[in-house]
Motif scaffolding. Sequence first.
Motif, PDB file in Angstrom:
ATOM      1  N   ASN A  99       0.829  -1.211   0.000  1.00  0.00           N
ATOM      2  CA  ASN A  99       0.000   0.000   0.000  1.00  0.00           C
ATOM      3  C   ASN A  99       0.856   1.252   0.000  1.00  0.00           C
ATOM      4  OD1 ASN A  99      -2.069  -2.019   1.226  1.00  0.00           O
ATOM      5  ND2 ASN A  99      -3.276  -0.198   0.804  1.00  0.00           N
ATOM      6  N   SER A 177     -12.465  -4.813  -5.836  1.00  0.00           N
ATOM      7  CA  SER A 177     -12.515  -3.840  -4.739  1.00  0.00           C
ATOM      8  C   SER A 177     -11.165  -3.707  -4.035  1.00  0.00           C
ATOM      9  CB  SER A 177     -13.593  -4.239  -3.725  1.00  0.00           C
ATOM     10  OG  SER A 177     -13.290  -5.495  -3.136  1.00  0.00           O
ATOM     11  N   ASP A 178     -10.128  -4.221  -4.622  1.00  0.00           N
ATOM     12  CA  ASP A 178      -8.792  -4.206  -4.028  1.00  0.00           C
ATOM     13  C   ASP A 178      -8.380  -2.786  -3.628  1.00  0.00           C
ATOM     14  OD1 ASP A 178      -6.372  -5.459  -3.274  1.00  0.00           O
ATOM     15  OD2 ASP A 178      -5.424  -4.802  -5.130  1.00  0.00           O
ATOM     16  N   ASP A 179      -7.651  -2.686  -2.525  1.00  0.00           N
ATOM     17  CA  ASP A 179      -7.235  -1.398  -1.968  1.00  0.00           C
ATOM     18  C   ASP A 179      -5.715  -1.303  -1.988  1.00  0.00           C
ATOM     19  OD1 ASP A 179      -6.760   0.904  -0.553  1.00  0.00           O
ATOM     20  OD2 ASP A 179      -7.795   0.277   1.278  1.00  0.00           O
ATOM     21  N   THR A 211     -11.260  -0.586  -6.696  1.00  0.00           N
ATOM     22  CA  THR A 211     -12.086   0.535  -6.247  1.00  0.00           C
ATOM     23  C   THR A 211     -11.810   0.949  -4.808  1.00  0.00           C
ATOM     24  OG1 THR A 211     -13.848  -1.007  -5.613  1.00  0.00           O
ATOM     25  CG2 THR A 211     -13.978  -0.035  -7.815  1.00  0.00           C
ATOM     26  N   GLY A 212     -11.134   0.112  -4.039  1.00  0.00           N
ATOM     27  CA  GLY A 212     -10.783   0.500  -2.677  1.00  0.00           C
ATOM     28  C   GLY A 212      -9.685   1.537  -2.610  1.00  0.00           C
ATOM     29  N   THR A 213      -9.058   1.821  -3.735  1.00  0.00           N
ATOM     30  CA  THR A 213      -7.950   2.768  -3.814  1.00  0.00           C
ATOM     31  C   THR A 213      -8.478   4.165  -4.123  1.00  0.00           C
ATOM     32  OG1 THR A 213      -6.619   0.965  -4.723  1.00  0.00           O
ATOM     33  CG2 THR A 213      -5.718   3.190  -4.909  1.00  0.00           C
ATOM     34  N   THR A 214      -7.875   5.176  -3.510  1.00  0.00           N
ATOM     35  CA  THR A 214      -8.224   6.568  -3.786  1.00  0.00           C
ATOM     36  C   THR A 214      -7.171   7.188  -4.686  1.00  0.00           C
ATOM     37  OG1 THR A 214      -9.365   6.842  -1.667  1.00  0.00           O
ATOM     38  CG2 THR A 214      -8.613   8.847  -2.776  1.00  0.00           C
TER      39      THR A 214
END
Length: 424
Positions: A99, A177-179, A211-214
Amino acid sequence: MKKFFLSCITITATILFVGCSSDDNDPIAVDDDPTPVNSVLTGQITEDFTLTNDVIWTLDGRVTVTNEATLTIEPGTIIKAETGQDSNASVLIIARNANIEANGSANNPIIFTSVTDNIELGQVAGTNLSESDRGLWGGVIVLGNARASLSGDATENQIEGIPASDRNGLYGGNDDSDDSGTLNYISIRHGGALIGEGNEINGLTLGGVGTGTTVSNIEVVGNVDDGIEWFGGSVNSSNLLVWAQGDDGLDIDEAYSGTISNAAVVMGDISDHGLEIDGPAGSLEGSFTIDGLTLIGNTTTENGEYADFRDNAMGTVRNVYATGFKSSSDVELDNNVVSQNFLDGKIVFQNWILNGADNTIFVEKGGCIENCDDENDENDVFEDLIILNPSFSERAANWTSQGTSGGANMSVFSWTFASSKGAL
């Protein structure tokens, strides 16, 4: 007393040196009292680590965050990258399952630039480099586990710009939905180093990012290759600005299925396309949306097209304002497959406001089917056009109008290097 815990990473300073070999995986405690004036990162970051904003950090070679570690970057941090070509190009990679938490602000953006940039602590811009200074280092690459449409329906692939021998360059999976963390108020300048013939690193590369990533408030300036490129994935991205890229501003591949909102591409003197759109490479289909886009052309660049839709492209591009392009510039459907996607409603255009142009910029072209590889272009044979009665250009009258405003909200880019240089 603060301590940083690292594994397989080197920090060098005028008063401090700590290193580890590739065989030493034990965490190392680094005493940072007194604070070093300069720190150098190289190798792999395998444990949580923070880049503080009280020193200028330097990337030396390929720096990869791995092993589910989190790299945190404080607002206002400056990271300068060493020069280098081929496999020695300096680049920051966030590998799958790792991350990055890089959450800057409008007043304190996080800046990636070259070691030749004379920017200093507390500044947002130096004085010796311009948007025409390109290829001075690599770029930033974030890799995730979201789906991408890959050749042969593979579930993972090696990202463009990283040698195949580096397995940390893999992206893709089954978790949409990976972040991968947060990228917010980031300026990436003067990158795009060459790693092989015709293979440069993008300013920001997003491979299989979920989609979990900004991803928001991103600026890319003076990159040799594309500004930002998505390889599959589903991450939504907002408030994006690309200025003076060498190739394409925003590049979409492999069935990227997210939404890009409020984006701008300001073409430079060698820029190619504002948008380059490719579709799925495998059976998985995905459709992106671009909503709120400003394209500012450049009449001196040899190419300088609005957009190119190629290779089974699918998606929606709406609420666009375009200005400043050459009269020969176009929005192009590249071949019959793409044209059929348009006819089938898989490519959608809505509300394009054009300054100095009209619906005739929308052009259908047939793909080359014979004599395509010889040096004599006059011998090439192309597909017949299939969008007829009315033609693609004629249909474009339904979504185009003339005007002098629209598209992206440009006020959100007031914090950028481009804004400070009067490019907006």
